[in-house]
Design a protein around this motif. Sequence first.
Motif, PDB file in Angstrom:
ATOM      1  N   GLY A 198      48.690  39.741  62.823  1.00 28.24           N
ATOM      2  CA  GLY A 198      46.842  39.596  62.608  1.00 28.24           C
ATOM      3  C   GLY A 198      46.700  40.799  62.064  1.00 28.24           C
ATOM      4  O   GLY A 198      45.357  40.902  61.734  1.00 28.24           O
ATOM      5  N   VAL A 199      47.323  41.807  61.915  1.00 28.96           N
ATOM      6  CA  VAL A 199      46.891  43.210  61.412  1.00 28.96           C
ATOM      7  C   VAL A 199      47.332  43.241  60.007  1.00 28.96           C
ATOM      8  O   VAL A 199      48.243  42.680  59.430  1.00 28.96           O
ATOM      9  CB  VAL A 199      47.458  44.436  62.359  1.00 28.96           C
ATOM     10  N   ILE A 200      46.482  43.833  59.052  1.00 31.78           N
ATOM     11  CA  ILE A 200      46.449  43.823  57.697  1.00 31.78           C
ATOM     12  C   ILE A 200      46.971  45.495  57.547  1.00 31.78           C
ATOM     13  O   ILE A 200      46.534  46.306  57.979  1.00 31.78           O
ATOM     14  CB  ILE A 200      45.306  43.893  57.060  1.00 31.78           C
ATOM     15  N   TYR A 201      48.102  45.615  56.795  1.00 33.75           N
ATOM     16  CA  TYR A 201      48.718  47.035  56.581  1.00 33.75           C
ATOM     17  C   TYR A 201      48.681  47.352  55.102  1.00 33.75           C
ATOM     18  O   TYR A 201      49.118  46.450  54.344  1.00 33.75           O
ATOM     19  CB  TYR A 201      50.122  47.108  56.985  1.00 33.75           C
ATOM     20  N   ASP A 202      48.406  48.677  54.834  1.00 28.75           N
ATOM     21  CA  ASP A 202      48.363  49.025  53.716  1.00 28.75           C
ATOM     22  C   ASP A 202      49.783  49.467  52.833  1.00 28.75           C
ATOM     23  O   ASP A 202      50.289  50.045  53.407  1.00 28.75           O
ATOM     24  CB  ASP A 202      47.603  50.292  53.285  1.00 28.75           C
ATOM     25  N   THR A 203      50.011  48.838  51.492  1.00 33.13           N
ATOM     26  CA  THR A 203      51.546  49.191  50.953  1.00 33.13           C
ATOM     27  C   THR A 203      51.352  50.633  50.481  1.00 33.13           C
ATOM     28  O   THR A 203      52.655  51.198  49.944  1.00 33.13           O
ATOM     29  CB  THR A 203      51.779  48.000  50.050  1.00 33.13           C
ATOM     30  N   ASP A 204      49.965  51.237  50.153  1.00 36.32           N
ATOM     31  CA  ASP A 204      50.156  52.482  49.418  1.00 36.32           C
ATOM     32  C   ASP A 204      50.478  52.038  47.872  1.00 36.32           C
ATOM     33  O   ASP A 204      51.001  53.382  47.350  1.00 36.32           O
ATOM     34  CB  ASP A 204      50.844  53.594  49.937  1.00 36.32           C
ATOM     35  N   VAL A 205      50.569  51.018  47.383  1.00 36.61           N
ATOM     36  CA  VAL A 205      50.735  50.652  45.976  1.00 36.61           C
ATOM     37  C   VAL A 205      49.812  49.910  45.492  1.00 36.61           C
ATOM     38  O   VAL A 205      49.219  49.178  46.027  1.00 36.61           O
ATOM     39  CB  VAL A 205      52.100  49.881  46.208  1.00 36.61           C
ATOM     40  N   GLN A 206      49.383  50.130  44.244  1.00 35.01           N
ATOM     41  CA  GLN A 206      48.457  49.091  43.412  1.00 35.01           C
ATOM     42  C   GLN A 206      49.283  48.620  42.324  1.00 35.01           C
ATOM     43  O   GLN A 206      50.301  49.083  41.325  1.00 35.01           O
ATOM     44  CB  GLN A 206      47.440  50.370  42.927  1.00 35.01           C
ATOM     45  N   ILE A 207      49.013  47.390  42.067  1.00 30.59           N
ATOM     46  CA  ILE A 207      49.714  46.774  40.977  1.00 30.59           C
ATOM     47  C   ILE A 207      48.800  46.621  39.865  1.00 30.59           C
ATOM     48  O   ILE A 207      47.718  46.150  39.751  1.00 30.59           O
ATOM     49  CB  ILE A 207      50.149  45.222  41.368  1.00 30.59           C
ATOM     50  N   THR A 208      49.281  47.048  38.608  1.00 27.14           N
ATOM     51  CA  THR A 208      48.447  47.323  37.542  1.00 27.14           C
ATOM     52  C   THR A 208      49.416  46.492  36.207  1.00 27.14           C
ATOM     53  O   THR A 208      48.691  46.714  35.003  1.00 27.14           O
ATOM     54  CB  THR A 208      47.991  48.746  36.941  1.00 27.14           C
ATOM     55  N   GLU A 209      50.344  46.041  36.261  1.00 27.03           N
ATOM     56  CA  GLU A 209      51.123  45.320  35.471  1.00 27.03           C
ATOM     57  C   GLU A 209      50.387  44.221  34.647  1.00 27.03           C
ATOM     58  O   GLU A 209      49.420  43.441  35.614  1.00 27.03           O
ATOM     59  CB  GLU A 209      52.633  44.862  36.009  1.00 27.03           C
ATOM     60  N   ILE A 210      50.865  44.044  33.694  1.00 25.58           N
ATOM     61  CA  ILE A 210      50.303  42.815  32.751  1.00 25.58           C
ATOM     62  C   ILE A 210      51.395  41.862  32.310  1.00 25.58           C
ATOM     63  O   ILE A 210      52.338  42.340  31.652  1.00 25.58           O
ATOM     64  CB  ILE A 210      49.553  43.143  31.589  1.00 25.58           C
ATOM     65  N   ALA A 211      51.452  40.505  32.817  1.00 24.90           N
ATOM     66  CA  ALA A 211      52.426  39.666  32.279  1.00 24.90           C
ATOM     67  C   ALA A 211      52.006  38.942  30.922  1.00 24.90           C
ATOM     68  O   ALA A 211      50.801  38.784  30.672  1.00 24.90           O
ATOM     69  CB  ALA A 211      52.793  38.702  33.390  1.00 24.90           C
ATOM     70  N   LEU A 212      52.891  38.607  29.995  1.00 27.93           N
ATOM     71  CA  LEU A 212      52.642  37.940  28.774  1.00 27.93           C
ATOM     72  C   LEU A 212      52.876  36.640  29.121  1.00 27.93           C
ATOM     73  O   LEU A 212      53.891  36.096  29.672  1.00 27.93           O
ATOM     74  CB  LEU A 212      53.258  38.511  27.591  1.00 27.93           C
ATOM     75  N   GLU A 213      52.500  35.659  28.102  1.00 22.80           N
ATOM     76  CA  GLU A 213      52.814  34.369  28.268  1.00 22.80           C
ATOM     77  C   GLU A 213      52.662  33.721  26.604  1.00 22.80           C
ATOM     78  O   GLU A 213      52.021  34.314  25.741  1.00 22.80           O
ATOM     79  CB  GLU A 213      51.689  33.485  28.918  1.00 22.80           C
ATOM     80  N   GLY A 214      53.341  32.655  26.578  1.00 21.00           N
ATOM     81  CA  GLY A 214      53.311  31.968  25.054  1.00 21.00           C
ATOM     82  C   GLY A 214      52.245  31.038  25.039  1.00 21.00           C
ATOM     83  O   GLY A 214      51.803  30.353  25.689  1.00 21.00           O
ATOM     84  N   CYS A 215      51.378  31.176  23.624  1.00 23.73           N
ATOM     85  CA  CYS A 215      50.445  30.331  23.426  1.00 23.73           C
ATOM     86  C   CYS A 215      50.128  30.222  22.081  1.00 23.73           C
ATOM     87  O   CYS A 215      50.554  30.971  21.350  1.00 23.73           O
ATOM     88  CB  CYS A 215      49.287  30.638  24.381  1.00 23.73           C
ATOM     89  N   GLY A 216      49.381  29.113  21.831  1.00 27.69           N
ATOM     90  CA  GLY A 216      48.893  29.035  20.382  1.00 27.69           C
ATOM     91  C   GLY A 216      47.754  29.808  19.892  1.00 27.69           C
ATOM     92  O   GLY A 216      47.519  30.230  18.986  1.00 27.69           O
ATOM     93  N   THR A 217      46.712  29.929  20.944  1.00 28.02           N
ATOM     94  CA  THR A 217      45.528  30.699  20.802  1.00 28.02           C
ATOM     95  C   THR A 217      45.250  31.872  21.676  1.00 28.02           C
ATOM     96  O   THR A 217      45.413  31.485  22.832  1.00 28.02           O
ATOM     97  CB  THR A 217      44.025  29.703  20.995  1.00 28.02           C
ATOM     98  N   CYS A 218      45.065  33.125  21.017  1.00 26.94           N
ATOM     99  CA  CYS A 218      45.099  34.453  21.885  1.00 26.94           C
ATOM    100  C   CYS A 218      43.818  34.797  21.746  1.00 26.94           C
ATOM    101  O   CYS A 218      43.230  34.750  20.561  1.00 26.94           O
ATOM    102  CB  CYS A 218      46.153  35.242  21.414  1.00 26.94           C
ATOM    103  N   ASP A 219      42.929  35.292  22.723  1.00 26.13           N
ATOM    104  CA  ASP A 219      41.780  35.886  22.798  1.00 26.13           C
ATOM    105  C   ASP A 219      41.783  36.997  23.816  1.00 26.13           C
ATOM    106  O   ASP A 219      41.425  36.861  25.144  1.00 26.13           O
ATOM    107  CB  ASP A 219      40.591  34.776  23.353  1.00 26.13           C
ATOM    108  N   ASP A 220      41.869  38.125  22.995  1.00 34.22           N
ATOM    109  CA  ASP A 220      42.075  39.453  23.940  1.00 34.22           C
ATOM    110  C   ASP A 220      40.697  40.326  23.853  1.00 34.22           C
ATOM    111  O   ASP A 220      40.621  41.390  24.382  1.00 34.22           O
ATOM    112  CB  ASP A 220      43.153  40.300  23.381  1.00 34.22           C
TER     113      ASP A 220
END
Length: 259
Positions: free
Chosen positions: A234-256
């Motif tokens: 029941g306890v929440i523990y900090d990993t001391d890590v932040q995830i900032t990665e961006i994954a890509l996907e295949g598509c016909g219409t891209c809107d960045d």
Amino acid sequence: MAFFLYFFVLFLASSASACDRCLHQSKASYFSKASSLSSGACGYGSLALDVSHGQLAAGVSSLFSNGAGCGACFQVRCKNQAICTKEGTKVVLTDLNHNNQTDFVLSSRAFTAMAQKGKSQQILKLGIVDIEYKRVPCDYKKQNLAVRVEESSKIPDYLAIKFLYQGGQTEIVGADVAQVGSSQWNFLSRNHGAVWDTSRVPQGALQLRFVVTSGYDGKWIWAKKVLPADWKNGVIYDTDVQITEIALEGCGTCDDGTW
């Protein structure tokens, strides 16, 4: 290992049309009670409200992705320009939507957040609206990735953990656990949703490593010390890590662009 090689090859094969903001067209409906979504297939429980500030979404199986999509963030806007804003709203996936008539079932808070000021009741009366949406990074500011030890865990026989505050635009596709200072890693299996478990629990303080989708393939991330030797249910523990990665996907219409 074969799974990871397959995963990497799959992403490399689609790299020619890869995009980090694929635009999708569909429909969305809503649940009147956010509790219907917070108690969903991802296993977040009441913590879903903390992670999303009530901006909850159940996604179809392609978005839920057997639980790997849990915690993913999406920008969603309805296409009725008479009552909806151009910006729409940001939601967090917390459940599986079994109704294939819509890609999303949103909490009423998220559903009305798509509406222009003073038009919340109008969008609620519609019930189902045409939408467009795209995957966007989750940003928890200074909040690190955290793990919660589930109540079913039992030292030293069984460990179940739930990942919380997963930043970036990624999916966790593999996880291992080892005693701090050891190179003997035991793999964790996805039990359901955001919950991973193992019956091969190392002794002592524990470290974690996991694979997240990143770019065209994946990336190992190492949390060097996460759980103390006397970890508690029941306890929440900090990993001391932040995830900032961006994954890509295949598509016909891209809107960045920014809505």
